[in-house]
Design a protein around this motif. Structure first.
Motif, PDB file in Angstrom:
ATOM      1  N   ALA A 118      24.973  34.553 -20.231  1.00  0.00           N
ATOM      2  CA  ALA A 118      24.516  35.056 -19.197  1.00  0.00           C
ATOM      3  C   ALA A 118      24.153  33.372 -18.745  1.00  0.00           C
ATOM      4  N   LYS A 119      23.575  32.526 -18.391  1.00  0.00           N
ATOM      5  CA  LYS A 119      23.571  31.329 -17.279  1.00  0.00           C
ATOM      6  C   LYS A 119      24.850  31.655 -16.520  1.00  0.00           C
ATOM      7  N   GLU A 120      25.808  31.743 -17.086  1.00  0.00           N
ATOM      8  CA  GLU A 120      27.458  31.303 -16.245  1.00  0.00           C
ATOM      9  C   GLU A 120      27.418  33.221 -15.272  1.00  0.00           C
ATOM     10  N   SER A 121      27.421  33.857 -16.067  1.00  0.00           N
ATOM     11  CA  SER A 121      27.701  35.187 -15.929  1.00  0.00           C
ATOM     12  C   SER A 121      26.492  35.680 -14.067  1.00  0.00           C
ATOM     13  N   LYS A 122      25.318  34.754 -14.337  1.00  0.00           N
ATOM     14  CA  LYS A 122      24.057  34.750 -13.928  1.00  0.00           C
ATOM     15  C   LYS A 122      23.562  36.428 -14.196  1.00  0.00           C
ATOM     16  N   THR A 123      23.916  37.069 -15.520  1.00  0.00           N
ATOM     17  CA  THR A 123      23.616  38.439 -15.943  1.00  0.00           C
ATOM     18  C   THR A 123      22.082  38.428 -16.193  1.00  0.00           C
ATOM     19  N   LEU A 124      20.882  38.735 -15.860  1.00  0.00           N
ATOM     20  CA  LEU A 124      20.037  39.316 -16.374  1.00  0.00           C
ATOM     21  C   LEU A 124      19.326  39.424 -17.970  1.00  0.00           C
ATOM     22  N   PRO A 142      16.836  30.750 -14.185  1.00  0.00           N
ATOM     23  CA  PRO A 142      16.033  31.876 -13.814  1.00  0.00           C
ATOM     24  C   PRO A 142      16.503  33.123 -14.572  1.00  0.00           C
ATOM     25  N   ASN A 143      17.519  33.593 -14.794  1.00  0.00           N
ATOM     26  CA  ASN A 143      17.634  34.913 -15.366  1.00  0.00           C
ATOM     27  C   ASN A 143      17.233  35.103 -16.667  1.00  0.00           C
ATOM     28  N   ILE A 144      17.175  33.680 -17.644  1.00  0.00           N
ATOM     29  CA  ILE A 144      16.952  34.487 -18.876  1.00  0.00           C
ATOM     30  C   ILE A 144      15.921  33.872 -18.995  1.00  0.00           C
ATOM     31  N   LEU A 145      14.313  35.079 -19.681  1.00  0.00           N
ATOM     32  CA  LEU A 145      13.331  35.207 -19.687  1.00  0.00           C
ATOM     33  C   LEU A 145      13.077  35.852 -21.911  1.00  0.00           C
ATOM     34  N   ARG A 146      12.330  35.018 -22.084  1.00  0.00           N
ATOM     35  CA  ARG A 146      11.839  35.118 -23.342  1.00  0.00           C
ATOM     36  C   ARG A 146      10.740  36.339 -23.791  1.00  0.00           C
ATOM     37  N   SER A 147      10.995  37.149 -24.567  1.00  0.00           N
ATOM     38  CA  SER A 147       8.996  38.214 -25.069  1.00  0.00           C
ATOM     39  C   SER A 147       8.857  37.270 -25.921  1.00  0.00           C
ATOM     40  N   SER A 148       9.614  36.230 -26.633  1.00  0.00           N
ATOM     41  CA  SER A 148       8.878  35.946 -28.181  1.00  0.00           C
ATOM     42  C   SER A 148       8.004  34.833 -28.551  1.00  0.00           C
ATOM     43  N   LEU A 329      17.860  46.799  -7.811  1.00  0.00           N
ATOM     44  CA  LEU A 329      18.623  45.291  -8.638  1.00  0.00           C
ATOM     45  C   LEU A 329      18.998  44.040  -7.495  1.00  0.00           C
ATOM     46  N   THR A 330      18.792  44.978  -6.378  1.00  0.00           N
ATOM     47  CA  THR A 330      20.145  43.808  -5.405  1.00  0.00           C
ATOM     48  C   THR A 330      18.852  42.454  -5.030  1.00  0.00           C
ATOM     49  N   LYS A 331      17.571  42.713  -4.862  1.00  0.00           N
ATOM     50  CA  LYS A 331      15.969  41.946  -4.939  1.00  0.00           C
ATOM     51  C   LYS A 331      16.460  41.109  -6.194  1.00  0.00           C
ATOM     52  N   ARG A 332      17.020  40.203  -6.808  1.00  0.00           N
ATOM     53  CA  ARG A 332      17.132  40.001  -7.520  1.00  0.00           C
ATOM     54  C   ARG A 332      15.875  38.307  -7.604  1.00  0.00           C
ATOM     55  N   ASP A 333      16.286  37.784  -6.954  1.00  0.00           N
ATOM     56  CA  ASP A 333      15.431  36.468  -6.404  1.00  0.00           C
ATOM     57  C   ASP A 333      13.532  37.149  -6.455  1.00  0.00           C
ATOM     58  N   ALA A 334      12.922  38.585  -5.839  1.00  0.00           N
ATOM     59  CA  ALA A 334      12.163  38.506  -6.323  1.00  0.00           C
ATOM     60  C   ALA A 334      11.894  39.339  -7.637  1.00  0.00           C
ATOM     61  N   MET A 335      12.446  39.448  -7.846  1.00  0.00           N
ATOM     62  CA  MET A 335      12.408  41.132  -8.599  1.00  0.00           C
ATOM     63  C   MET A 335      11.944  39.607 -10.546  1.00  0.00           C
ATOM     64  N   ILE A 336      12.870  38.651 -10.132  1.00  0.00           N
ATOM     65  CA  ILE A 336      12.804  37.157 -11.023  1.00  0.00           C
ATOM     66  C   ILE A 336      11.546  37.234 -11.008  1.00  0.00           C
ATOM     67  N   ALA A 337      10.698  36.739  -9.589  1.00  0.00           N
ATOM     68  CA  ALA A 337       9.307  36.304  -9.257  1.00  0.00           C
ATOM     69  C   ALA A 337       8.097  37.172 -10.153  1.00  0.00           C
ATOM     70  N   ALA A 338       8.495  38.724  -9.709  1.00  0.00           N
ATOM     71  CA  ALA A 338       7.758  40.039 -10.323  1.00  0.00           C
ATOM     72  C   ALA A 338       7.735  39.393 -12.485  1.00  0.00           C
ATOM     73  N   ARG A 388      11.389  21.245 -23.504  1.00  0.00           N
ATOM     74  CA  ARG A 388      12.211  19.742 -23.299  1.00  0.00           C
ATOM     75  C   ARG A 388      13.193  19.951 -22.558  1.00  0.00           C
ATOM     76  N   GLY A 389      13.643  19.135 -21.286  1.00  0.00           N
ATOM     77  CA  GLY A 389      15.028  19.612 -20.977  1.00  0.00           C
ATOM     78  C   GLY A 389      15.201  20.481 -20.365  1.00  0.00           C
ATOM     79  N   CYS A 390      14.014  21.282 -19.904  1.00  0.00           N
ATOM     80  CA  CYS A 390      14.484  22.622 -18.925  1.00  0.00           C
ATOM     81  C   CYS A 390      14.022  22.059 -17.324  1.00  0.00           C
ATOM     82  N   ARG A 391      15.318  22.399 -16.329  1.00  0.00           N
ATOM     83  CA  ARG A 391      15.531  21.503 -15.805  1.00  0.00           C
ATOM     84  C   ARG A 391      15.517  23.224 -14.830  1.00  0.00           C
ATOM     85  N   MET A 392      14.726  23.260 -13.713  1.00  0.00           N
ATOM     86  CA  MET A 392      15.066  25.199 -13.532  1.00  0.00           C
ATOM     87  C   MET A 392      15.106  24.763 -11.307  1.00  0.00           C
TER      88      MET A 392
END
Ligand code: BEZ
Length: 392
Positions: A118-124, A142-148, A329-338, A388-392
């Motif tokens: 996902a990181k490589e392809s930038k897929t959400l 930025p494109n990886i989120l967790r609900s758990s 979906l093209t407004k990716r940054d705004a979507m991820i920020a939300a 630990r180790g997250c740099r975004m």
């Protein structure tokens, strides 16, 4: 005269009508949002994958089958909880199906391969279970989120509870992969901070369930308490075997709540009284949780568990992003920020995501009573993963 007044108006009206029709057409023509489920449909964690998908679909159905006005089209891959097949499997969704968002998975080892892709392809990617610390640690993006949760979180919360109970000598037992190792590490950190000592670690490979030699080692060591990480069908068998070996009455067994979540029918009497810690409990008596549980039971003829909640919340996170950009979906940054900022109104209680995109949430103490993991207290409030180790 009349004619001369009406004439110039006609093109304007026609233009407006054409615009409205065009807009409606453009909206109708918007393609569906493609959601790719990569979950286990077979193997030890199959039931967990099923509950996640049910929870996700229920939230979407509650919104009339659409998110931000867009239809949802589902794609599915059975990941078999097999890390060796994970890269090929996730690429089926990314390259073949060209999904907009991937929802998966249960197993930490599989999820780490998914996070890399996902990181490589930038897929959400929204992770609805797998706790691998790396996902909101070194692999964060930025494109990886967790609900758990992160594996560290429930392990740590259980360690707090064990120390508070006054246990001094603990043994840990777990499947020897990221989820087991990191849960045990979180447990050890909190337990030893609270004055206890982990005297021995016992492991077996995932998804092995030959527990007998390890139970013999526990009986010989006689610790004050045993911490276990197992889930799904493996957890069902472990709890039954622990009881059958006569250990339940002599050496208390505790664990992160996966030990008893979704498996109480299979564990039966062997699970009665077991104490665990988790970010969800069956008996959270709030209107939000009660409504969720009733709806789920009516819809699927089965009671929900923590996995269903995490799937439901994965859909809520996606919805908060899509709503913020009106489905664009093209407004990716705004979507991820939300998505990052949205308060998630979960059946588990309200929470938000950390800067590393992991839930900051309460952990409950639960006790098995009958067929429920009943909430008996709060182990740790608003527990954030250290990322630990997250740099975004
Ligand atoms: C994991 O592999 O991260 C996991 C699997 C089942 C339950 C909890 C965590």
């Amino acid at each position: 005269m009349l004619r001369s007044i009406r004439r110039p108006l006609l093109p304007a009206v026609a233009f407006a009508a054409a615009l409205a029709a065009g807009a409606a057409h453009a909206q109708a023509a918007q393609p569906p949002v493609k959601v790719g489920f990569m979950l286990p449909a077979t193997g030890t964690f199959a039931a967990l994958g099923d509950m996640i998908e049910k929870g996700f679909r229920m939230y979407v159905d509650e919104q009339g089958g659409k998110l931000a006005g867009r239809d949802i089209q589902y794609f599915r891959v059975d990941d078999e909880s097999d890390p060796s097949k994970a890269t090929d499997n996730v690429n089926r969704l990314i390259k073949r199906d060209q999904v907009d968002v991937i929802v998966g998975t249960v197993h930490s080892g599989v999820a780490m391969a998914m996070a890399r892709a996902a990181k490589e392809s930038k897929t959400l990617l929204i992770v609805p279970n797998a706790g691998a610390d790396a996902i909101t640690g070194p692999l964060c993006a930025p494109n990886i989120l967790r609900s758990s949760f992160s594996n560290w979180q429930p392990g740590y919360a259980t360690g707090v509870v064990a120390a508070q109970k006054g246990y001094k000598r603990a043994m840990t037992i777990f499947w020897n992969y990221a989820a087991g190792q990191e849960s045990a590490k979180g447990f050890t950190e909190a337990f030893e901070k609270g004055g206890g000592k982990v005297v021995k670690e016992l492991t077996l490979p995932f998804p092995n369930v030959e527990f007998q030699p390890l139970l013999t080692a526990i009986a010989a060591e006689k610790p004050d308490v045993v911490f276990a990480f197992f889930a799904g069908a493996g957890a069902a068998k472990f709890v039954r075997d622990y009881d059958a070996a006569g250990l339940r009455r002599t050496i208390p067994l505790i664990g992160s709540g996966f030990l008893t979540d979704g498996v109480l029918e299979a564990q039966g009497a062997a699970a009665q009284g077991l104490m665990t810690a988790l970010h969800y409990a069956d008996g959270i008596d709030t209107p939000r949780n009660n409504a969720f549980r009733n709806k789920f039971a009516v819809t699927y003829k089965v009671n929900p568990d923590v996995y269903a909640v995490q799937g439901y919340d994965a859909a809520q996170i996606l919805a908060s992003g899509l709503n913020a950009v009106k489905g664009d979906l093209t407004k990716r940054d705004a979507m991820i920020a939300a998505m990052r900022k949205a308060p998630i109104d979960s059946p588990r209680g309200k929470y938000t995501l950390s800067a590393a995109h992991n839930p900051v949430q309460d952990f409950y103490i639960r006790e098995v009573k009958g067929r429920e993991n009943v909430m008996t207290g709060v182990a740790v409030k608003v527990l954030a993963d250290p990322a630990r180790g997250c740099r975004m």
